[in-house]
Structures are given as C-alpha cells and as structure tokens.
Design a protein around this motif. Structure first.
Motif, PDB file in Angstrom:
ATOM      1  N   GLU A 140       0.829  -1.200   0.000  1.00  0.00           N
ATOM      2  CA  GLU A 140       0.000   0.000   0.000  1.00  0.00           C
ATOM      3  C   GLU A 140       0.863   1.250   0.000  1.00  0.00           C
ATOM      4  OE1 GLU A 140      -3.845  -1.904   2.285  1.00  0.00           O
ATOM      5  OE2 GLU A 140      -2.551  -0.465   3.349  1.00  0.00           O
ATOM      6  N   LYS A 141       1.948   1.180   0.771  1.00  0.00           N
ATOM      7  CA  LYS A 141       2.841   2.322   0.862  1.00  0.00           C
ATOM      8  C   LYS A 141       3.476   2.568  -0.511  1.00  0.00           C
ATOM      9  CE  LYS A 141       6.611   4.166   3.690  1.00  0.00           C
ATOM     10  NZ  LYS A 141       7.607   4.331   2.655  1.00  0.00           N
ATOM     11  N   ALA A 142       3.918   1.469  -1.142  1.00  0.00           N
ATOM     12  CA  ALA A 142       4.551   1.594  -2.452  1.00  0.00           C
ATOM     13  C   ALA A 142       3.577   2.208  -3.452  1.00  0.00           C
ATOM     14  CB  ALA A 142       5.013   0.219  -2.929  1.00  0.00           C
ATOM     15  N   GLU A 143       2.315   1.736  -3.389  1.00  0.00           N
ATOM     16  CA  GLU A 143       1.311   2.270  -4.310  1.00  0.00           C
ATOM     17  C   GLU A 143       1.084   3.751  -4.055  1.00  0.00           C
ATOM     18  OE1 GLU A 143      -2.097  -0.236  -3.909  1.00  0.00           O
ATOM     19  OE2 GLU A 143      -1.060  -1.920  -4.887  1.00  0.00           O
ATOM     20  N   ALA A 144       0.951   4.098  -2.762  1.00  0.00           N
ATOM     21  CA  ALA A 144       0.707   5.499  -2.414  1.00  0.00           C
ATOM     22  C   ALA A 144       1.878   6.363  -2.872  1.00  0.00           C
ATOM     23  CB  ALA A 144       0.496   5.631  -0.906  1.00  0.00           C
ATOM     24  N   ARG A 169       4.182  10.277  -6.543  1.00  0.00           N
ATOM     25  CA  ARG A 169       5.216  10.633  -7.504  1.00  0.00           C
ATOM     26  C   ARG A 169       4.584  11.073  -8.829  1.00  0.00           C
ATOM     27  NH1 ARG A 169       8.030   5.870  -7.087  1.00  0.00           N
ATOM     28  NH2 ARG A 169       8.345   6.094  -4.861  1.00  0.00           N
ATOM     29  N   ALA A 170       3.587  10.311  -9.256  1.00  0.00           N
ATOM     30  CA  ALA A 170       2.902  10.630 -10.510  1.00  0.00           C
ATOM     31  C   ALA A 170       2.281  12.012 -10.441  1.00  0.00           C
ATOM     32  CB  ALA A 170       1.827   9.579 -10.791  1.00  0.00           C
ATOM     33  N   GLN A 171       1.645  12.255  -9.261  1.00  0.00           N
ATOM     34  CA  GLN A 171       0.994  13.547  -9.068  1.00  0.00           C
ATOM     35  C   GLN A 171       2.006  14.684  -9.179  1.00  0.00           C
ATOM     36  OE1 GLN A 171      -0.973  13.664  -5.370  1.00  0.00           O
ATOM     37  NE2 GLN A 171      -2.990  13.964  -6.268  1.00  0.00           N
TER      38      GLN A 171
END
Ligand code: SF4
Ligand code: SF4
Ligand code: SF4
Ligand code: SF4
Ligand code: SF4
Lengths: 492, 183
Positions: free
Chosen positions: A456-460, A465-467
């Motif tokens: 979950e942390k990696a996804e967040a 980063r994308a944002q």
C-alpha cells in the motif's frame, strides 16, 4: 447383596500384606500446628496468584488463592519459596499461615450446592486432587449421572479410608445419601474390597439400603481401585483411552471425598484429611486426621509419640520418607513440606534399595500382570527411545501407572518410571505443538499485514510521484503560457 | 480439412494442459514438502537460523540450500524429526546459530517505557500491545521469546524472563540406571 456377576479384573496382582500386620483403625487427630504452609500450585502444577496480603487475618475456609483456602484461622505472615510433597523436589510459592489457635471458621453459605462445594475447596482425596465441583459439573452435562463411590484402598499400607468407614460408618452413608440427592440419582454403587471385614460389618450394621447405597464387594486384587477398570466392572462402560469417568457421565469419587462434599453442603470447608502413617515393612500403621498445611515433620513427631513402632522406624531413618503407598510413592526428604489433599500416606523407615535393571528377556510377565491389557515391554521400548508416536500406538494414555509390571519383571526394569517419563514428554510435546500452531498463525497474520502495508505504501508513493510529475508538467505549461503571453505583449 | 484442424487443436490443448498439470503438481509437491518441514519447526520466528522466520528456513531446507541443524529453539528433537522426514543425517545442532535455551518471554518495564511503538512492528507474532506515547505491554501467552524486540527499544526497558515457574515445566526424568540407546 451378592455380586458374583462382577467381572474379575484382567491382570492385576494379589499383593501380599504381612499377615501379622498391626493396623490401628483408631482415628487420631493431629494437634493444630502453629505454622501452616499453603503451596500456591494447582493439580496441573500451574502457579496461582495469592488473593491475600501479608499481615492479613484470615478465617478457616477463607480463600487465599483460586481453589485454595486457609485451613485454620490466623495471620498470613510470609510468602516464600518452600518445599512441598512432590516428586520434583522443587520449591514453590507458598503462603505461611501463623494460626491463632482459635480455629474460627467462615461460614460457607452459597445457595447453589455446587458453588458451595467449590467455595469449600473440596478436592479429590483419592490421589489426583482434581476439583470435585468441576468433576460433578462435567459428569452432569450428560443428564442424570451414575454414582460410584470408590472405597477400594489401592495399595497395602494405605488404610485411611478403611479407618474412616470403621469409625464413622453412619456419617459415610449419610454423605452418600446427600450426594445421591444432590445428583438426583436413585442409588450409589459403593465399591469395597471383600477383605475389609470390619469396615463392611460397620457399614452393614447401619443398613445401607436405607441410604440407597448398594455395597459391591470386590476380590482383593491390586489395582481394583483404578478408575477405568473399576467403572468397567461396575457399570459395563468401557472408557476410551482419552476419557475420564466424568466424560461418560459417571461421578466416581473416593469415599473420603464424598464425606468432604457432605460437610461442604453443611457449610464446613474442606480443611483436613486422614493420613495413613505406616512403617516401610507395612507391619504397623496408624491413621491421623490432619489439617492441610501441617508440616510433615510435625505430623511424624506426633505419630512417633503415639506409636512406638513408628518411633523406632523414624529413628532408623529420620532423613527420608516415602510419600504415598509402597507402589505409587516417591522418596522425599523429611522436612516442613505440608500435607496436601493428595497426601494419603507416608511410609517411614529405610526403603528397599533399587535393584539394578538388566535387559528385557521378553518373558511377557508384565503383559499378564497389566490390569488394563497393555504390552508394557513394547511401551518400554518406545519410552526409552522417546518415540511418542509408537508409545501412542501401544496406548500410553491407558496406563494407570499402577506399578504391577515393575513388580513382576524378572529383569527389574523400572517400567512405571519410564511410563511416567513418557507421559510427561508427550504432554510437553503437545504443549509445544499447540503453542507453535498459534505462533505460526499469528506470524502469518503479521507477515501478510506487513506485506500489504508495504504494498500500500509503495502504491501510495507511486501515486504521489505521478501527481508530483503532473504538477511539474502543468507548472511547465503555465510557464510556457506566460512566456508566450509575454512575447505577444512586449512591455512598452 | 476441418477435422484435421479440430484434431490438431485438441492435441495441442491436451499437451498444454498436461504441461501445466505437471508444473502444478511439481509446485504442489514442493509446497507440501515446505509445509511438512515447517510443521516441525518451533515457530519461535527468531531468525537465528539466518532466515527471516521459520517458513523461509523451511523453504531453504526444501531447496537443499540449508542443513537441518540450524534452529536452536527446536534443538535435537527438531533435528531428529527433520532428518527422519527428509532421509538426511541427524547432525548435532550447529551452535554457530545459537544454543537452545529454557523457554522465556519478554517483559516490558512499564515504568520506563516511553511508548515509542518501535517494538510493535519488530514482534513477529504480534505479541506486544500499546499505542503512541502510551505504555506498552507483552501478552505473555503469545510471546515466543524470540528476543527481536530487545534491540529496537531506545530505553532498554524490555528484558527476557523465564516463561514459567520451574515446577510447571518440570517433567518426570528418565530412570537414570538404564543405559539408553540412541534411536
Ligand atoms: S516382564 Fe520385564 S523382562 Fe519380561 S517382557 Fe516385561 S519388561 Fe521384559
Ligand atoms: S503401570 Fe501401566 S503398563 Fe504397567 S501394569 Fe500398570 S497399567 Fe499396565
Ligand atoms: S531458528 Fe528456528 S525458530 Fe528461529 S526462525 Fe529459524 S526456524 Fe524459526
Ligand atoms: S514480545 Fe519480543 S520476544 Fe516476545 S515474541 Fe514479540 S518480539 Fe519476540
Ligand atoms: S520500544 Fe521500548 S520504549 Fe518503545 S514502546 Fe516498546 S517497550 Fe516502550
């Protein structure tokens, strides 16, 4: 009543008691010791927490820890590690009660009879020391239970039940009747050996039929008093290897325990028991009603003061005694270890030396002697190699540790000690297994959760980063727009 | 023509199916082996075997990468059981990984604990409860005594104590006079 239809015990031994044995059936009462020792350990050897404080005054019958009560009134003066009558030779957390000599009792007045029995701290006086209320509760789960009173004194040298029946037959029968009423059954089967003529006479004289007590006499074969074979012979119910009497709806209680229950129902807590004190040669035996917690050495001194033969035996060996009968007992230093509910007998004098064992010659004498039809020689091989699976296949759990196989073994192998060892090793392994299963589940949980969290942390992080990249991009767009605007409208 | 196409398709499907089934079976067999090995490990999760827990060690044994004598909490009993299961030699415990100790549990000195929560994620079996800035405590019945919470604690308030009183752990000893043969 004639009970010729009672099955003989398969196996077992006719143990020889010295014919000139002098058994004193008088009930003596030991003086109240100034200091009583209360080990805070239950029958499964779990250490209990005290619920009294140092310096607190207590009454006889007052709870000092779960399932343990003060045997007399006085003050709690110490909380120490102290020796106790157990083969482990360990010291356990013990409360010291300085008795005030007044012996004031706390009334047991719970409304529900089972709660009364529980509050009175009634424990089995036959040997195992289970909580009696728990036993009855379990047996009653199946509806109306069957009641068996066990007055079969298991070993030579133990005569405490015999003395009780001779001296107080009416009290015994009344106690049976109150238990019959409590359980709502029609009658009690009262098992006793046919050589206890004096006790039988005393009971018969009180007309046991009046009390709905059905006296069943058994031939004197050791160990007729062992629970599983006794129940099979009396009721025809064969216990599975992992069952106890209560599991099949049978309430099987030692005769002295029945009297304790009766007393509890009358409001008197269980504070004492009868202890047989016998010389090692089994020639002399006396019976003393003793408060729980009484130091063994004080009791011995009292016994020596009333019986010269015991005094002599004590002089010959004043350092060690045997706690329990000649077959089930263990050696113990004579010290201030207290008398407990399970301390039914003490043997004084020098014990026989233990013979050196030799190899098994596979004579199968042990198989013939075993009262529960085991193959002790096979169990032995499994126990020596600590092969619990094989021991299970040879029904380790069924063994009642009676010691018959030891007695007949021409190779002097201490078979019963090996079975005690194997039973403990098995219990230990089971506990480890249970703990491991639980730990494994919790660890799986933990790992799954940590992995999920990391994911979950990696996804967040990725999203953020994308944002940020997008923000950077739009910032660049704005800059470009401004630049274009500037270009279009040059400052004047 | 059509029949030929259909037939070859069927043969192809079957072949692919068998290949997958074989792969699956191989995976299953390994999975079963890992699980049976893991069943014999004590689940203390202490990582003394140099793997991050009992199951990773079981995987390494199954792959043949590790010997069966690297688990100090399991001791000789575990080594014998694993050797029997895998048909390997029962080597003595490699003490480079540690010695077998009596069962122990962690105890937090609740007067010293500052509630930093660092010990919570360190515990492999979730035996510690507490939340930020509040006192933490160990659920003794859940604690395996793995010692992994000792290092992260900044105020050194966690210690290990014997799991139970000597008398509760006592067992009837083997009668000493008999010469015991090894299995
Ligand atoms: S009695 Fe003793 S020697 Fe005979 S078979 Fe049994 S264990 Fe072996
Ligand atoms: S000790 Fe066990 S094996 Fe030996 S005779 Fe008694 S019940 Fe049978
Ligand atoms: S050393 Fe043993 S108990 Fe500890 S993690 Fe490794 S396998 Fe598990
Ligand atoms: S509380 Fe500490 S010692 Fe106990 S299991 Fe958790 S990390 Fe290991
Ligand atoms: S790491 Fe130490 S101080 Fe921090 S919460 Fe755990 S026990 Fe308390």
């Amino acid at each position: 009543m004639n009970h010729t239809d009672i099955h003989p015990l398969s196996g077992g031994l006719a143990l020889s008691v010295p014919t000139n044995a002098h058994i004193d059936a008088t009930l003596h009462t030991a003086p109240l010791a100034p200091q009583l020792y209360l080990p805070l350990v239950d029958y499964s050897r779990t250490v209990l927490q005290p619920n009294v404080t140092l310096g607190q005054s207590v009454l006889a019958g007052q709870s000092v820890a779960r399932g343990i009560i003060a045997p007399s009134s006085g003050t709690i003066t110490a909380y120490i590690e102290h020796s106790w009558p157990h083969p482990s030779n360990t010291q356990v957390p013990t409360l010291v009660l300085q008795s005030d000599g007044q012996d004031r009792f706390i009334p047991i007045d719970h409304v529900h009879p089972l709660e009364r029995i529980e509050a009175a701290a009634v424990h089995g006086l036959g040997g195992a020391g289970f909580s009696t209320a728990a036993k009855i509760r379990k047996a009653c789960e199946f509806g109306r239970p069957t009641l068996v009173v066990n007055a079969v004194e298991c070993e030579p040298g133990i005569a405490c039940d015999d003395a009780l029946m001779q001296q107080q037959p009416r009290a015994v029968l009344e106690a049976c009747r109150s238990l019959i009423e409590l359980l709502g059954v029609y009658s009690a089967q009262f098992a006793i050996e046919d050589d206890k003529q004096l006790a039988l006479n005393a009971l018969q004289a009180c007309e046991p039929e009046q009390y709905a007590v059905d006296i069943v006499t058994l031939p004197v074969i050791y160990p007729s008093g062992a629970e599983a074979p006794l129940i099979q012979r009396l009721t025809g119910i064969a216990l599975e290897y992992d069952q106890r009497a209560a599991d099949v709806g049978v309430v099987c209680l030692n005769v002295a325990t029945v009297l304790s229950i009766h007393n509890a129902l009358q409001g008197r807590p269980a504070v004492d028991r009868i202890v047989s004190i016998t010389t090692q040669d089994l020639h002399h035996s006396i019976n003393i009603r003793t408060r729980f917690g009484t130091p063994v050495n004080a009791l011995m001194t009292f016994a020596a003061s009333i019986n010269p033969a015991i005094a002599t035996a004590l002089q010959q060996n004043s350092s060690t005694i045997t706690v329990g009968g000649p077959l089930s007992g263990f050696q113990k230093t004579l010290d201030t270890s207290p008398i407990l509910a399970t301390t039914n007998a003490l043997l004084v004098g020098p014990a026989d030396p233990v013979p050196t064992p030799s190899a098994c010659i596979r004579c199968a004498e042990c198989t013939v002697a075993c009262p529960v039809n085991l193959l002790p020689q096979e169990l032995y091989t499994a126990a020596v190699t600590e092969d619990i699976d094989t021991a299970n296949r040879y029904l380790l759990d069924v063994c009642v540790l009676c010691g018959c196989c030891d007695l007949v073994c021409p190779a002097d192998i201490p078979l019963t000690s090996w079975f005690r060892f194997a039973k403990d090793a098995k219990r230990q392994r089971q506990q480890e297994q249970t703990a491991a299963t639980l730990a494994r589940a919790r660890s799986d949980n933990h790992n799954e959760r940590e992995t999920r969290r990391a994911q979950e942390k990696a996804e967040a992080d990725a999203a953020r980063r994308a944002q940020a990249a997008q923000r950077k991009e739009s910032a660049a767009d704005i800059k470009a727009a401004i630049a274009r605007a500037k270009n279009r409208r040059p400052r004047s | 023509m059509l029949w030929l196409a259909l037939a070859s398709l069927t043969v192809l499907c079957l072949a692919i199916g068998t290949a997958f089934a074989k792969l699956d079976r191989a995976n299953n067999a390994e999975e079963i082996l890992i699980n049976s090995i893991n069943d014999y490990l004590p689940q203390t999760q202490c990582a003394q075997c140099n793997y991050p827990g009992c199951r990773p060690y079981a995987e390494a044994i199954a792959k043949g990468e590790a010997d069966v004598n690297q688990c100090p909490p399991g001791g000789e009993a575990t080594i014998h059981a694993l050797a029997k299961l895998l048909g390997r030699d029962a080597l003595p415990l490699d003490t480079a990984y540690g010695e077998r100790k009596a069962p122990q549990v962690a105890l937090i000195d609740e007067n010293v604990c500052i509630g930093c929560t660092l010990c919570i994620p360190a515990c492999p079996v979730d035996a510690i409860v507490g939340s930020a800035k509040l006192m933490h405590t160990v659920i003794a019945s859940d604690c395996t005594g793995c010692e992994l919470c000792i290092a992260p604690c900044p105020v050194d308030c966690i210690s290990l104590v014997p799991k139970q009183h000597e008398v509760s752990a006592w067992q009837h000893p083997a009668p000493g006079t008999v010469h015991r043969k090894e299995s």
